[in-house]
Design an enzyme around this catalytic site. Structure first.
Site, short mmCIF file in Angstrom:
data_model
loop_
_atom_site.label_atom_id
_atom_site.label_comp_id
_atom_site.label_asym_id
_atom_site.label_seq_id
_atom_site.Cartn_x
_atom_site.Cartn_y
_atom_site.Cartn_z
N CYS A 16 -42.47 13.36 -21.35
CA CYS A 16 -41.34 14.64 -21.08
C CYS A 16 -40.36 14.71 -19.87
O CYS A 16 -40.62 14.00 -18.88
CB CYS A 16 -41.95 15.74 -21.48
N ARG A 64 -40.03 7.79 -19.01
CA ARG A 64 -40.78 8.34 -19.11
C ARG A 64 -41.83 8.79 -20.69
O ARG A 64 -42.77 9.17 -20.72
CB ARG A 64 -40.73 10.01 -19.12
N TRP A 73 -42.09 14.60 -25.46
CA TRP A 73 -42.76 13.60 -25.71
C TRP A 73 -43.65 14.36 -27.27
O TRP A 73 -44.68 15.79 -26.13
CB TRP A 73 -43.64 12.94 -24.83
N ASN A 94 -42.43 20.77 -20.17
CA ASN A 94 -43.43 19.72 -19.87
C ASN A 94 -44.97 20.68 -19.07
O ASN A 94 -44.54 21.32 -18.63
CB ASN A 94 -43.56 18.62 -18.30
N GLY A 95 -45.80 19.76 -19.95
CA GLY A 95 -46.95 20.00 -20.32
C GLY A 95 -47.64 20.66 -20.97
O GLY A 95 -46.93 21.07 -22.48
N GLU A 132 -56.30 -6.08 -17.92
CA GLU A 132 -54.67 -5.56 -17.58
C GLU A 132 -53.95 -6.51 -18.36
O GLU A 132 -53.22 -6.10 -18.39
CB GLU A 132 -54.57 -5.99 -15.95
N LYS A 159 -51.88 -5.30 -20.85
CA LYS A 159 -50.16 -5.66 -21.14
C LYS A 159 -49.77 -5.68 -22.42
O LYS A 159 -48.61 -5.32 -23.19
CB LYS A 159 -50.00 -6.20 -20.11
N GLU A 195 -49.66 -2.86 -25.00
CA GLU A 195 -48.78 -2.67 -24.80
C GLU A 195 -47.19 -2.02 -24.93
O GLU A 195 -46.41 -1.40 -25.53
CB GLU A 195 -48.79 -1.54 -22.80
N HIS A 199 -72.18 -12.79 -27.34
CA HIS A 199 -72.96 -11.20 -27.79
C HIS A 199 -72.27 -10.46 -28.52
O HIS A 199 -72.04 -9.82 -28.79
CB HIS A 199 -73.05 -10.38 -26.24
N LYS A 225 -44.34 6.90 -18.68
CA LYS A 225 -44.69 6.08 -17.48
C LYS A 225 -45.95 7.02 -17.23
O LYS A 225 -46.92 6.78 -16.25
CB LYS A 225 -43.75 6.52 -17.00
#
Length: 609
Positions: A2, A27, A74, A99-100, A482, A486, A489, A505, A604
């Site tokens: 947000c 964001r 968001w 926000n929140g 990582e 990426k 994402e 395994h 973000k």
């Protein structure tokens, strides 16, 4: 997550609000809206989707006012829709952006419904605006009404409030979600991030936890969590507008990948000249580092991967036992804290909700100190930790972290050397050698970026794939993690990472001609083991893509693509081998036509659970 923008001045602030929202798009969001106070009262415009749609709607509506608030949402409570978009209103003259999360919203909603308030959205935010309206109805002014309302709220939130009854003030509240006040001449502003306000000011006050700001044209008065007037330091932005513009690059992510040599140079500047320079890092608390007998690292997402790499360095170089845990798990379990433990938090923004909550809950007397590795010097993590090591990465706009990760790794390696020196567990000549290696890092990354065209060509093989497996051993396993993160994402390809030794395994069952396998292969003590693992993939018809050291003696063949990286000292390999994986993910995403800088469903700065 947000974004809030607010402004009050002598001119029409609609353009300031829209520009601010556009600069907060990184964001993550699914709807946008704004409200302004004009001569006829309060005017609100909301739209599902991008800020551009909101801007078009304000042009059609002729939206204009000298006081306003705006928001990108968001979704948490309620689906993405115009009805759930902010600002939310009570009556015809009070508006709130938020926000929140309000954790006790259902109980408040039930009570307000019983009082006759009608709810028009599914959000938790609407209880806030009705609570303020209810307090105003008792005769309280806007400031007192907001103070009354927030005393009833449980959760983490940031608020911006305007009322047509008091068109000369904007109220902002910070409780667990970041807010900054921007200072102008004859006008003032609030926002979730200073980047939103750089077109209009470079002077900022970073609100602290519990602060409330009464923002007027002529000035700003802040109040602390107890309601007492308080003065906070004014900060000058020390970057440039170019730091938050794409410039010649197609996307922020690509720009930030190519900024890594310069960002790493800033991270290392003044810190790697000699072993003695390490003493200056924490000169005021060097005694603390000497007491460290264990390290506990907590972080989320990409920062968690940085912590996993640091664990290898801490135990190998500094000879300190280390545990690494995801913050959202750490904060909700009972854990044993060995005596002499240094708590290290890692975060790009310094506002990551789970990491911040874990820090605040770390109250065992066995902690000798709390240190954060962070990119934002005004953030909550920095302010609430005894020690801070800033990465100096500069603003990172792309949701998928790139330069923040590599600068975290560089800063963590410097920290490991400082810790080993303070404890006397790392020989002076070893420290000097690693420092010498670190000084070569920016140029090595610059050389690696020269592989961009080759990686772009290789990326075409991934465009039609649905799954990818990443392999690494030792410090390269977190790098593989990582790389997988990426790819998933920004390209939306399912990707997993495994230690290469784990192939037999379970993961080997997935390998076939339609499952690309990416491996990172520096010339280290595990290289021969990794080669054996790669043969297992080839024997099952898997297609291999190798990022390898020239000394690794790996050659391209039918079903095997090899890209050779510059020779790199052992401890720098995790940083260097991250870069081609970033480029791979970027080019695959571009070819698949996804939104690289603002991938779906992601934000973000994750400031709520």
């Amino acid at each position: 997550m947000c974004g809030i923008v607010g402004a009050i001045g002598e001119r029409n602030v609609t353009g300031i609000l829209i520009t601010g929202l556009k600069r907060l798009e990184y964001r993550g969001y699914d709807s946008a809206g704004l409200a302004v106070i004009c001569d006829s009262g309060l005017q609100r415009v909301r739209r599902e989707g991008k800020v551009q749609g909101l801007e078009d709607a304000t042009v059609v509506a002729g939206t204009s006012g000298q006081l306003g608030i705006a928001h990108t949402r968001w979704a948490t409570h309620g689906k993405p829709s115009e009805a759930n978009a902010h600002p939310h209103m009570s009556g015809d003259g009070l508006a709130v952006v938020h926000n929140g999360i309000i954790e006790n919203y259902q109980a408040l909603r039930d009570a307000l419904t019983a009082d006759g308030y009608r709810f028009t959205s599914e959000t938790d935010t609407e209880v806030v605006v009705h609570l303020i309206h209810k307090a105003q109805a008792r005769g309280l002014d806007l400031l007192a009404a907001v103070q009354d309302a927030v005393r009833q709220l449980h959760g983490a939130y940031a608020l911006g409030i305007i009322s047509k009854a008091e068109p000369d003030r904007l109220i902002a509240v910070r409780r667990g979600s970041p807010l900054v006040v921007g200072l102008g001449i004859g006008e003032n502003y609030v926002a979730s991030d200073q980047l939103a306000l750089l077109p209009v000011t470079t002077r900022f006050i970073f609100m602290q936890e519990g602060d409330l700001a009464d923002v007027r044209r002529e000035g700003v008065q802040l109040y602390d969590a107890d309601g007492q007037p308080v003065t906070r330091r004014v900060h000058e932005f020390d970057g440039t507008h170019e730091d938050v513009e794409k410039g010649e690059y197609r996307h922020f992510m690509l720009k930030e990948i190519f900024e890594q040599p310069a960002a790493l140079q800033r991270t290392l500047e003044g810190r790697v000249t000699s072993a003695a320079s390490l003493d200056a890092l924490f000169a005021e608390r060097r005694d603390l580092l000497g007491k460290v007998r264990n390290v506990q690292i907590i972080a989320c997402g990409t920062s968690y991967h940085a912590g996993m790499v640091a664990r290898y360095w801490l135990e190998d170089l500094a000879q300190v036992p280390c545990q690494v845990e995801v913050a959202s798990e750490f904060r909700y379990r009972d854990h044993v804290v060995p005596e002499g433990t240094l708590l290290i938090t890692i975060s790009q923004s310094g506002e990551t909700a789970d990491t911040l909550a874990a820090l605040r809950g770390a109250d065992s007397p066995n902690y000798v100190g709390r240190l954060t590795v962070c990119n934002v010097d005004s953030s909550s993590l920095v302010r609430e930790s005894e020690l801070a090591l800033l990465t100096r990465a500069g603003p990172e706009i792309g949701v998928a972290s790139t330069k923040a990760f590599t600068t975290q790794l560089a800063a963590l390696l410097v920290l490991v050397l400082a810790l080993g020196r303070a404890r006397g567990s790392l020989a002076e000549d070893r420290i000097e050698q690693v420092l010498a290696d670190l000084r070569t890092l920016p140029s090595l990354v610059e050389k690696t970026l020269g592989l961009d065209r080759a990686i772009e060509t290789l990326s075409r093989d991934f465009v039609e794939k649905h799954h990818t497996l990443f392999l690494g051993r030792g410090t390269q396993f977190p790098v593989a993690m990582e790389g997988a993160l990426k790819l998933k994402e920004i390209s939306y390809i399912h990707a997993e990472a495994y230690p290469a030794g784990e192939l037999k395994h379970g993961p080997l069952a997935l390998v076939d001609k339609d499952m690309p396998v990416v491996a990172v292969a520096p010339n280290d003590e595990l290289l021969e083991k990794l080669k054996s693992n790669l043969q297992e993939v080839r024997a099952r018809g898997g297609r291999l893509y190798l990022f390898a050291d020239s000394r690794a003696a790996l050659t391209a063949d039918d079903g095997v693509s090899v890209l050779t990286l510059p020779d790199v000292p052992e401890y720098l390999a995790p940083i260097l081998y991250t870069v081609p994986l970033q480029l791979l993910s970027y080019h695959v995403a571009v070819m698949r036509g996804t939104d690289v800088d603002q991938p779906r469903n992601l934000a973000k700065s994750v400031t709520v659970e």
